[in-house]
Design a protein around this motif. Sequence first.
Motif, PDB file in Angstrom:
ATOM      1  N   ARG A  59       0.827  -1.203   0.000  1.00  0.00           N
ATOM      2  CA  ARG A  59       0.000   0.000   0.000  1.00  0.00           C
ATOM      3  C   ARG A  59       0.866   1.260   0.000  1.00  0.00           C
ATOM      4  N   ASN A  60       1.920   1.264   0.813  1.00  0.00           N
ATOM      5  CA  ASN A  60       2.823   2.418   0.873  1.00  0.00           C
ATOM      6  C   ASN A  60       3.544   2.617  -0.454  1.00  0.00           C
ATOM      7  N   LEU A  61       3.961   1.523  -1.103  1.00  0.00           N
ATOM      8  CA  LEU A  61       4.631   1.641  -2.393  1.00  0.00           C
ATOM      9  C   LEU A  61       3.677   2.208  -3.446  1.00  0.00           C
ATOM     10  N   THR A  62       2.434   1.790  -3.411  1.00  0.00           N
ATOM     11  CA  THR A  62       1.436   2.314  -4.342  1.00  0.00           C
ATOM     12  C   THR A  62       1.268   3.823  -4.152  1.00  0.00           C
ATOM     13  N   GLN A  63       1.173   4.254  -2.910  1.00  0.00           N
ATOM     14  CA  GLN A  63       1.022   5.684  -2.632  1.00  0.00           C
ATOM     15  C   GLN A  63       2.259   6.464  -3.067  1.00  0.00           C
ATOM     16  N   ASP A  66       2.246   6.812  -6.800  1.00  0.00           N
ATOM     17  CA  ASP A  66       1.257   7.822  -7.199  1.00  0.00           C
ATOM     18  C   ASP A  66       1.795   9.238  -6.985  1.00  0.00           C
ATOM     19  N   GLU A  67       2.458   9.467  -5.851  1.00  0.00           N
ATOM     20  CA  GLU A  67       3.005  10.788  -5.561  1.00  0.00           C
ATOM     21  C   GLU A  67       4.121  11.159  -6.531  1.00  0.00           C
ATOM     22  N   ASN A  71       1.816   6.286 -11.824  1.00  0.00           N
ATOM     23  CA  ASN A  71       0.586   5.586 -11.472  1.00  0.00           C
ATOM     24  C   ASN A  71       0.472   4.266 -12.246  1.00  0.00           C
ATOM     25  N   ILE A  72       0.365   3.156 -11.504  1.00  0.00           N
ATOM     26  CA  ILE A  72       0.169   1.843 -12.127  1.00  0.00           C
ATOM     27  C   ILE A  72      -1.064   1.167 -11.532  1.00  0.00           C
TER      28      ILE A  72
END
Length: 178
Positions: A59-63, A66-67, A71-72
């Motif tokens: 979840r942290n890697l996704t955020q 995104d920052e 975005n994947i």
Amino acid sequence: MANKQAEPKTVIVPVSMLNDMRDANTLLRRRLDAMQQLVATHIAQGLASRQGERWNAARNLTQALDEADCNIDQQIDGWLEENGWDPRSAYKTPTSLTPHTDPWASKPDITADVPEPVRRVIVERLADMLLDRQDDWHAEQARRFTFALKAEGADLTGAIEKRITSLTLGPDPSEPPF
């Protein structure tokens, strides 16, 4: 005196150099796509694992991606859907990460912990039992089971309502068929 602006010079690039640059660009795009797919698969597997530390890291890697404008999310959601997960529920906090210190606190939402195929079967059966007008016993058992699940943190009432609506009224004509 007025300053004269120099006219830009026309640069002639050999065709062989343009072809080499096009090939290099194509190779870089393929590598980028492959890397994004590998990272998306890794993140999706971490979210689907429901193991506290692994889920949190995914979840942290996704955020962070995104920052960083990388975005994947579509690839992650695609992998989750292909493997029977509801992408929205995969991002919900697993119960192992929710503190349970207060005995009077409400139960954490564990609906996301129930695999999507199991959830779908339960919802279908409970909706059928609730609509069965030949035997009130089945409807009563379905209500008891639904509320027992909700008391434990697995709230399927919205999905049951949606299934009953689908069974009684048919599919929503405003929804796209795909």
